[in-house]
Design a protein around this motif. Structure first.
Motif, PDB file in Angstrom:
ATOM      1  N   TYR A   1       0.785  -1.224   0.000  1.00 45.28           N
ATOM      2  CA  TYR A   1       0.000   0.000   0.000  1.00 45.28           C
ATOM      3  C   TYR A   1       0.820   1.278   0.000  1.00 45.28           C
ATOM      4  N   ILE A   2       2.101   1.224  -0.390  1.00 46.83           N
ATOM      5  CA  ILE A   2       2.912   2.442  -0.434  1.00 46.83           C
ATOM      6  C   ILE A   2       3.002   2.913  -1.885  1.00 46.83           C
ATOM      7  N   VAL A   3       2.744   4.177  -2.118  1.00 48.48           N
ATOM      8  CA  VAL A   3       2.822   4.737  -3.456  1.00 48.48           C
ATOM      9  C   VAL A   3       4.267   5.078  -3.779  1.00 48.48           C
ATOM     10  N   TYR A   4       4.818   4.377  -4.740  1.00 48.39           N
ATOM     11  CA  TYR A   4       6.192   4.654  -5.147  1.00 48.39           C
ATOM     12  C   TYR A   4       6.193   5.394  -6.482  1.00 48.39           C
ATOM     13  N   GLN A   5       7.054   6.367  -6.601  1.00 48.75           N
ATOM     14  CA  GLN A   5       7.228   7.076  -7.850  1.00 48.75           C
ATOM     15  C   GLN A   5       8.720   7.266  -8.086  1.00 48.75           C
ATOM     16  N   LYS A   6       9.088   7.440  -9.343  1.00 48.25           N
ATOM     17  CA  LYS A   6      10.481   7.696  -9.650  1.00 48.25           C
ATOM     18  C   LYS A   6      10.818   9.114  -9.216  1.00 48.25           C
ATOM     19  N   LYS A   7      11.778   9.242  -8.299  1.00 53.19           N
ATOM     20  CA  LYS A   7      12.172  10.537  -7.774  1.00 53.19           C
ATOM     21  C   LYS A   7      13.689  10.664  -7.809  1.00 53.19           C
ATOM     22  N   GLU A   8      14.155  11.886  -7.862  1.00 53.92           N
ATOM     23  CA  GLU A   8      15.587  12.156  -7.825  1.00 53.92           C
ATOM     24  C   GLU A   8      15.870  13.190  -6.748  1.00 53.92           C
ATOM     25  N   LEU A   9      16.790  12.855  -5.837  1.00 54.51           N
ATOM     26  CA  LEU A   9      17.228  13.843  -4.858  1.00 54.51           C
ATOM     27  C   LEU A   9      18.045  14.889  -5.594  1.00 54.51           C
ATOM     28  N   THR A  10      17.684  16.137  -5.414  1.00 53.93           N
ATOM     29  CA  THR A  10      18.258  17.220  -6.201  1.00 53.93           C
ATOM     30  C   THR A  10      19.632  17.641  -5.689  1.00 53.93           C
ATOM     31  N   PRO A  11      20.459  18.197  -6.555  1.00 49.28           N
ATOM     32  CA  PRO A  11      21.749  18.750  -6.125  1.00 49.28           C
ATOM     33  C   PRO A  11      21.543  20.106  -5.444  1.00 49.28           C
ATOM     34  N   ASN A  12      22.650  20.647  -4.921  1.00 53.99           N
ATOM     35  CA  ASN A  12      22.673  21.989  -4.321  1.00 53.99           C
ATOM     36  C   ASN A  12      21.854  22.089  -3.031  1.00 53.99           C
ATOM     37  N   TYR A  13      21.621  20.956  -2.363  1.00 53.54           N
ATOM     38  CA  TYR A  13      20.949  20.944  -1.063  1.00 53.54           C
ATOM     39  C   TYR A  13      21.790  20.144  -0.069  1.00 53.54           C
ATOM     40  N   PHE A  14      21.871  20.654   1.150  1.00 57.76           N
ATOM     41  CA  PHE A  14      22.568  19.927   2.209  1.00 57.76           C
ATOM     42  C   PHE A  14      21.566  19.026   2.931  1.00 57.76           C
TER      43      PHE A  14
END
Length: 322
Positions: free
Chosen positions: A112-125
């Motif tokens: 029951y978990i909604v998974y989507q293709k995601k990318e952790l963005t650059p320029n963030y700590f």
């Protein structure tokens, strides 16, 4: 008859309004879970709304009898109202809930978990414990990239250092694992999810219903012992002289029933169940017909105790008036 129709009208209002509000709130929640800092995203996507609808609809169906009981406290009717309540509650648990569980097969995967293709963005700590990560390019979380990603890693401990590493992302990558159930650990820290604790685990109850329904008729009957406890609350809508006490009794009884049925699956009880239940020949025999027979016995016991209290109360009132 007028009170019976008003109960039916209340059911229709609660079904549509409750489902709408629950779907909206859960869609927003899913949007937050999958949000990544620095990415423009739409919270209310059609696919997310659809999944939120089928996830929250069983909750509304299960809450229908307690809501109708609460409504009946201030709108007490006679036998037509009772018959209407029994018909509505039976339809909810025996027809509507199974149909909803069947429909979920087409919309839910991976617990029951909604998974989507995601990318952790650059320029963030992004900080996890004593380490801070800074990516120079997008970091895929699903599907996982096989190529290493250039990463600046800062150790914030007293003897820490700064280094540039090549991180290979996997399901065990610390930022991905520690951010669960969120996609981005920044969002998790923002909402302080570690501080959230709930008495009732709805996901556990939903999984219990789903598993029982797909195992067969007798197994779903075992699950319906919880429904028996819930539906029987109707008998207590005028148990006390004060309507406020009746309302409080219904609310807390509903919470107690759902709590008992969800807490039963808590890992805290695993040792107890392994020692006294799983190896017991009586419960082993019952498991051929129902899941979690001990829980079914608990629900039936709650129902019998309530019925006994109701009968004793009726007898006391009857003979005290003589």
């Amino acid at each position: 008859m007028k009170k019976a129709l008003s109960l039916l009208f209340m059911f229709i209002i609660f079904l549509f309004a409750g489902t709408f509000l629950a779907t909206v709130f859960y869609s927003f929640f899913l949007g937050v879970l999958n949000y990544v800092a620095g990415i423009n995203t739409t919270v209310f996507e059609f696919k997310t709304i659809l999944k939120a609808f089928f996830y929250t609809l069983p909750l509304i169906i299960m809450l229908t009898p307690p809501v109708l009981c609460y409504y009946r406290v201030r709108h007490v009717g006679t036998y037509p109202q009772l018959i209407t309540y029994i018909v509505i509650s039976s339809l909810c648990w025996i027809v509507f809930l199974p149909l909803t569980l069947k429909a979920q097969e087409y919309f839910f995967k991976d617990n029951y978990i909604v998974y989507q293709k995601k990318e952790l963005t650059p320029n963030y700590f992004r900080q996890d414990k004593n380490e801070v990560y800074y990516f120079t390019e997008n970091l895929n979380t699903q599907p996982f990239k096989k190529d290493p990603v250039s990463t600046v890693k800062i150790d914030t401990s007293a003897d820490g250092s700064i280094e540039i590493t090549e991180e290979v992302v996997s399901k065990d990558f610390i930022l991905y694992k520690d951010a669960y159930p969120f996609t981005d650990i920044i969002i998790k820290e923002t909402f302080s999810s570690n501080n959230l604790r709930f008495l009732i685990d709805y996901k556990v109850l939903l999984n219990y219903a789903y598993t029982s329904f797909h195992k067969g008729f007798s197994f779903y009957i075992g699950f319906l012992t919880m429904a028996l406890c819930i539906i029987s609350l109707f008998a207590f809508t005028k148990f006390f002289i004060w309507r406020l006490l009746n309302s409080i009794f219904i609310i807390f009884s509903t919470i107690l029933i759902f709590f008992v049925n969800s807490f039963y699956f808590n890992p805290i009880l695993d040792q107890f169940k392994n020692k006294y239940i799983n190896n017991n020949s009586f419960f082993t025999f019952l498991e051929k017909f129902v899941d979690n027979p001990f829980l079914c016995i608990i629900n039936i016991s709650i129902f019998i105790i309530r019925l006994s209290v109701l009968i004793i109360n009726k007898l006391v009132k009857k003979y005290s008036n003589k």
